[in-house]
Design an enzyme around this catalytic site. Structure first.
Site, PDB file in Angstrom:
ATOM      1  CE1 TYR A 266     -34.806  27.180  77.564  1.00  0.00           C
ATOM      2  CE2 TYR A 266     -32.721  26.933  78.258  1.00  0.00           C
ATOM      3  CZ  TYR A 266     -33.830  26.250  77.987  1.00  0.00           C
ATOM      4  OH  TYR A 266     -34.307  25.013  77.591  1.00  0.00           O
ATOM      5  CD  GLU A 267     -38.210  26.745  80.808  1.00  0.00           C
ATOM      6  OE1 GLU A 267     -39.236  26.460  81.046  1.00  0.00           O
ATOM      7  OE2 GLU A 267     -37.052  26.027  81.388  1.00  0.00           O
TER       8      GLU A 267
ATOM      9  CB  ALA B 245     -29.125  17.273  77.528  1.00  0.00           C
TER      10      ALA B 245
ATOM     11  CG  MET C 246     -28.542  26.214  76.818  1.00  0.00           C
ATOM     12  SD  MET C 246     -29.987  26.375  75.954  1.00  0.00           S
ATOM     13  CE  MET C 246     -29.049  26.115  74.309  1.00  0.00           C
ATOM     14  CB  SER C 247     -29.322  23.709  83.047  1.00  0.00           C
ATOM     15  OG  SER C 247     -28.423  22.575  82.591  1.00  0.00           O
TER      16      SER C 247
ATOM     17  CB  SER D 195     -32.890  18.052  77.817  1.00  0.00           C
ATOM     18  OG  SER D 195     -33.343  19.485  78.130  1.00  0.00           O
TER      19      SER D 195
ATOM     20  CG  ASN E  98     -25.756  18.716  70.664  1.00  0.00           C
ATOM     21  OD1 ASN E  98     -26.048  18.686  71.781  1.00  0.00           O
ATOM     22  ND2 ASN E  98     -25.095  19.680  70.166  1.00  0.00           N
TER      23      ASN E  98
ATOM     24  CG  HIS F  15     -37.510  19.752  81.072  1.00  0.00           C
ATOM     25  ND1 HIS F  15     -36.081  19.833  81.905  1.00  0.00           N
ATOM     26  CD2 HIS F  15     -36.640  19.776  79.599  1.00  0.00           C
ATOM     27  CE1 HIS F  15     -34.894  20.034  81.369  1.00  0.00           C
ATOM     28  NE2 HIS F  15     -35.378  20.150  79.914  1.00  0.00           N
TER      29      HIS F  15
ATOM     30  CG  HIS G  16     -35.031  20.255  72.143  1.00  0.00           C
ATOM     31  ND1 HIS G  16     -34.283  20.375  73.351  1.00  0.00           N
ATOM     32  CD2 HIS G  16     -36.227  19.876  72.742  1.00  0.00           C
ATOM     33  CE1 HIS G  16     -34.956  19.961  74.473  1.00  0.00           C
ATOM     34  NE2 HIS G  16     -36.094  19.681  74.162  1.00  0.00           N
TER      35      HIS G  16
ATOM     36  CG  HIS H 142     -33.798  25.514  81.357  1.00  0.00           C
ATOM     37  ND1 HIS H 142     -34.795  24.741  81.220  1.00  0.00           N
ATOM     38  CD2 HIS H 142     -32.602  24.756  81.277  1.00  0.00           C
ATOM     39  CE1 HIS H 142     -34.511  23.564  81.059  1.00  0.00           C
ATOM     40  NE2 HIS H 142     -33.085  23.489  81.019  1.00  0.00           N
TER      41      HIS H 142
HETATM   42  N1  HPA Z   1     -25.606  23.882  73.396  1.00  0.00           N
HETATM   43  C1  HPA Z   1     -25.961  24.237  74.583  1.00  0.00           C
HETATM   44  N2  HPA Z   1     -26.732  23.472  75.220  1.00  0.00           N
HETATM   45  C2  HPA Z   1     -27.234  21.978  74.831  1.00  0.00           C
HETATM   46  C3  HPA Z   1     -26.357  21.817  73.619  1.00  0.00           C
HETATM   47  C4  HPA Z   1     -25.554  22.489  72.882  1.00  0.00           C
HETATM   48  O1  HPA Z   1     -24.996  22.100  71.866  1.00  0.00           O
HETATM   49  N3  HPA Z   1     -26.754  20.399  73.610  1.00  0.00           N
HETATM   50  C5  HPA Z   1     -27.627  20.263  74.719  1.00  0.00           C
HETATM   51  N4  HPA Z   1     -27.825  21.579  75.399  1.00  0.00           N
END
Ligand code: HPA
Length: 279
Positions: free
Chosen positions: A85-86, A113, A214-215, A30, A238, A61, A252, A83
């Site tokens: 989740y998509e 990310a 998530m990847s 990301s 973050n 992306h 996001h 991903h």
């Molecule tokens: N959690 C899950 N996936 C993420 C995060 C997060 O805080 N930041 C970027 N991808």
């Protein structure tokens, strides 16, 4: 058409477009796709032109496979990924890794990310994966489930050394030389797309996760199944929220904003590793 034919067909399409023979694959997560702009003698192949390749529906992306040179090595860089989740199957999510293998690529460098769970991590820091915990992989969403194709890899794959030690050592040397904050730690893989609750973050910390995302874990498993060397790096976009009485909420946009600090750092690390590539 069996799976292997599908991988071959996709690889043939890429070969018809690009004259260069890539040996290293990059997966840019990301907001990190900008790194592919640094490649020289580039050929850009949109994912939509490659049969079987899953399109990413997520903002940040770009959806191209970029083939070109970086530090004198031919690299195939994925600008963005699909991903779980998509709604894609894990076979679809990891299809690009199989195609990279089919293209003759022996090493993949995965980036993501991620949220920082380790309290010492700050936004903009990098973390080299020395290991991972895959919750989906442990509970029935493992990309290696189903009939095993022995031509692709073994039924039971050892993953005690999933993340190549020599590549990690080299990355840490480069980070030291460039004064880049690069931690080593454990990536905690979840399916998403919701971010984690504060209770989940405290659980992840207790279980030994340093970043969360998530990847990556599915791709790493498939790459190891295929006998590829893997290096992977999180960019902390973050700091994970671990208490409920707060006005903070992960989103996001902050992920994409922090990626701007991360791209130049990650570029330096990857270039340094490629420049002095450990065999
Ligand atoms: N959690 C899950 N996936 C993420 C995060 C997060 O805080 N930041 C970027 N991808």
């Amino acid at each position: 058409m069996n799976q292997r034919e599908a991988f071959r067909r996709a690889a043939d399409t890429v070969r018809e477009r690009a004259n260069l023979q890539p040996t290293i694959g990059l997966v840019l997560g990301s907001g990190l796709g900008g790194l592919a702009d640094k490649l020289l003698n580039r050929t850009v192949v949109p994912y939509a032109d490659i049969p079987g390749w899953p399109l990413s529906t997520v903002h940040g992306h770009q959806g191209n496979l970029v083939i070109g040179e970086l530090e004198g090595r031919v690299v195939a860089a994925q600008q963005g990924r699909a991903h779980f989740y998509e709604g894609y199957s894990l076979a679809q999510v990891t299809f690009p890794i199989r195609v990279m293998k089919e293209l003759g690529i022996g090493t993949v460098m995965l980036t993501n990310a991620a949220g920082g769970v380790n309290p010492a991590y700050q936004v903009g820091d990098l973390m080299l994966l020395e290991d991972h915990i895959s919750i989906p992989g442990m509970v029935g969403a493992n990309p290696l489930m189903g009939p095993n194709d022995d031509e692709l890899g073994e039924r039971f794959v050892g993953v005690a050394q999933a993340y190549d030690r020599r590549l990690r050592r080299r990355a840490l040397e480069v980070a030291r030389q460039h004064d880049i904050p690069l931690h080593s730690g454990v990536y905690f893989g979840l399916s998403g797309p919701s971010f984690e609750t504060p209770a989940e973050i405290r659980m992840i910390r207790t279980l030994g996760g340093d970043t969360v995302g998530m990847s990556t874990v599915h791709e790493a498993l498939v790459a190891r199944h295929g006998g590829m060397r893997v290096m992977a790096c999180s960019g902390v976009t973050n700091v994970a929220i671990d208490a409920v009485d707060t006005d903070l909420e992960t989103n996001h946009l902050e992920v994409l904003e922090a990626a701007e600090i991360i791209v130049p750092r990650l570029t330096n690390i990857l270039k340094g590793v490629l420049r002095n590539f450990p065999t």
